[in-house]
Write a protein that holds these residues in place. Structure first.
Motif, mmCIF file in Angstrom:
data_model
loop_
_atom_site.group_PDB
_atom_site.id
_atom_site.type_symbol
_atom_site.label_atom_id
_atom_site.label_comp_id
_atom_site.label_asym_id
_atom_site.label_seq_id
_atom_site.Cartn_x
_atom_site.Cartn_y
_atom_site.Cartn_z
ATOM 1 N N GLU A 223 0.837 -1.203 0.000
ATOM 2 C CA GLU A 223 0.000 0.000 0.000
ATOM 3 C C GLU A 223 0.868 1.248 0.000
ATOM 4 N N LYS A 224 0.582 2.131 -0.931
ATOM 5 C CA LYS A 224 1.268 3.408 -1.003
ATOM 6 C C LYS A 224 0.810 4.290 0.154
ATOM 7 N N LYS B 194 -4.858 1.344 -4.448
ATOM 8 C CA LYS B 194 -6.167 1.668 -3.876
ATOM 9 C C LYS B 194 -7.231 0.706 -4.381
ATOM 10 N N ASP C 133 -0.275 7.473 1.791
ATOM 11 C CA ASP C 133 -0.836 8.728 1.314
ATOM 12 C C ASP C 133 -0.470 9.852 2.273
ATOM 13 N N ASP D 183 -2.277 1.823 -8.384
ATOM 14 C CA ASP D 183 -1.588 2.473 -7.259
ATOM 15 C C ASP D 183 -1.865 1.782 -5.931
#
Length: 443
Positions: free
Chosen positions: A8-9, A325, A11, A323
């Motif tokens: 997970e990127k 999400k 944020d 990405d």
């Protein structure tokens, strides 16, 4: 059930606001005692829902804030904010009159049984034909520009009457961008010159002054400035021209407890209360006014209806984006929520989920990349058919919604006894094609 692990990127926005509601499951199982799944089952999804109880409570809160401080206050419901007949009827039942900004809205108010004398006719575009009807029916006409003065003087000659009018004024209140497009500017004396022109023409006479300084105004002090400048203009023109200014109209623009994009403080912190607005306006009029105390008119729209409106929408599908999400595809999109470009709505789930939340995005059903209802929102895994409630959406969405790609949905009003009433049917193909004409050679 096995789930494929993902990276997970992180944020930036979400990580800086760990206590944000985006990371917290917010639950709304019912609206005024009516289960959201029962509403969707009976009326379909998506579905706009309005609470009469919320409307009345907010209206009475504003009425008390102003009426307890000023002897003669009148509320005029802003039709452009939400002109569904049932919604307008609720406000008229509570004592609000009608404020309209077009011939269409004027006709709608008359259709709902509002007398001309109980209509304020605003707006920059009023056809001469519409103005003549408004004059004959005794509406309160607020002049927006010089050409309108000429049109009204010609109507006065045609009908052989002197016409009572108000003018709309704009000014610098310290809030930017300035709303300088509408009306006559006070700061450069344009408003005074317009009043002088009315006086010298001898066909119109001034009975009111109006200003609407902006929308979603987060500064009560801006209204203090506006009230001072408007009252000072009243004093001047009464003294110089002998006009009797019966009322000052401070317009609307009061903010609801919605969350503007780019503003990270919660609405409870940054949105002025009805008392804040009322104190700024009424104290200033008392301190500045000379002569007879004018009536105070308020064209309150957004602040009275926004928090009374909900949109129920259902999850149709989900997919994982490159990405990382999760994208949930809803059956409601920006075609129904025009204000989604300005607000971060509150997103409510219909039940508590035990799964771990992850960064997600709520997309609508449109074949458009801009169809985003909420981005950077932490959600647990949602299933097809799960109901999501979006709020507050009562202001401007129903008047600005678009028939684009999908039909517009039904609208329901829940009365104070928790009974839901259909107040607008959902559209079908006949609604869309009934105005179309196919030339014979194409048939």
């Amino acid at each position: 059930m096995y789930k494929k692990p993902v990276i997970e990127k992180i944020d930036t926005f979400a990580s800086k606001v760990p206590s944000s509601p985006y990371k917290t499951q917010r639950i709304k199982k019912e609206i005024d005692g009516v289960d959201v799944y029962d509403l969707v089952k009976e009326f379909g999804s998506p579905l706009f829902v309005f609470s009469e109880r919320d409307i009345e409570n907010k209206y009475l809160e504003f009425k008390e804030a102003f009426s307890s401080r000023y002897p003669d206050v009148e509320f005029w419901w802003s039709y452009k904010t939400n002109y569904l007949g049932a919604i307008c009827k609720v406000f008229h039942k509570l004592g609000s009159k009608a404020e309209v900004v077009s011939e269409f809205e004027y006709q709608k108010a008359r259709h709902l049984g509002i007398d001309g004398k109980d209509i304020i006719f605003n707006g920059p575009y009023k056809s001469k034909e519409a103005l003549e009807v408004a004059v004959k029916e005794g509406a309160k006409i607020h002049i927006d520009h010089w050409d309108e003065i000429n049109d009204l003087e010609e109507i006065a000659d045609k009908l052989g009457v002197n016409i009572p009018v108000a003018i709309r004024c704009n000014m610098n209140t310290g809030v930017y961008p300035l709303w300088s497009r509408f009306g006559f500017n006070i700061d450069n004396n344009e408003a005074y010159d317009a009043i002088k022109r009315i006086y010298e023409g001898k066909k119109l006479y001034l009975t009111g002054l109006h200003t609407h300084i902006g929308t979603f105004m987060l500064s009560a002090d801006a209204y203090r400035v506006a009230a001072k400048k408007l009252t000072e203009l009243k004093n001047r023109v009464e003294e110089e021209f002998g006009f009797n200014i019966e009322y000052l109209d401070l317009g609307g623009g009061f903010a609801s407890k919605n969350r503007l994009k780019g503003v990270y403080q919660p609405p409870e912190v940054i949105v002025p209360t009805p008392d804040d607005y009322a104190i700024a306006i009424t104290d200033t009029i008392y301190a500045t006014n000379k002569g007879n105390l004018p009536k105070l008119y308020l064209e309150t729209g957004r602040a009275l209806i926004d928090e009374a409106g909900y949109l129920l929408t259902s999850v149709f599908a989900s997919k994982r984006l490159p990405d990382g999400k999760v994208s949930y595809i809803l059956d409601a999109g920006v075609n129904l929520l025009y204000t989604s470009f300005w607000y971060n709505f509150d997103i409510f789930l219909s039940k508590k989920y035990d799964d771990i939340s992850e960064l997600s995005i709520l997309n609508g059903p449109l074949c458009m990349n801009i169809d985003v209802i909420a981005d950077n929102i932490y959600l647990p895994p949602l299933n097809r058919g799960d109901v999501v409630t979006i709020a507050p959406v009562g202001a401007y969405n129903v008047t600005q919604w678009m028939q684009f790609i999908r039909y517009r949905p039904a609208v329901v009003l829940i009365d104070k006894n928790s009974n839901p009433h259909l107040i607008r049917e959902k559209e079908d193909l006949e609604d869309i094609i009934k105005r179309e004409i196919i030339p014979e050679y194409l048939k």
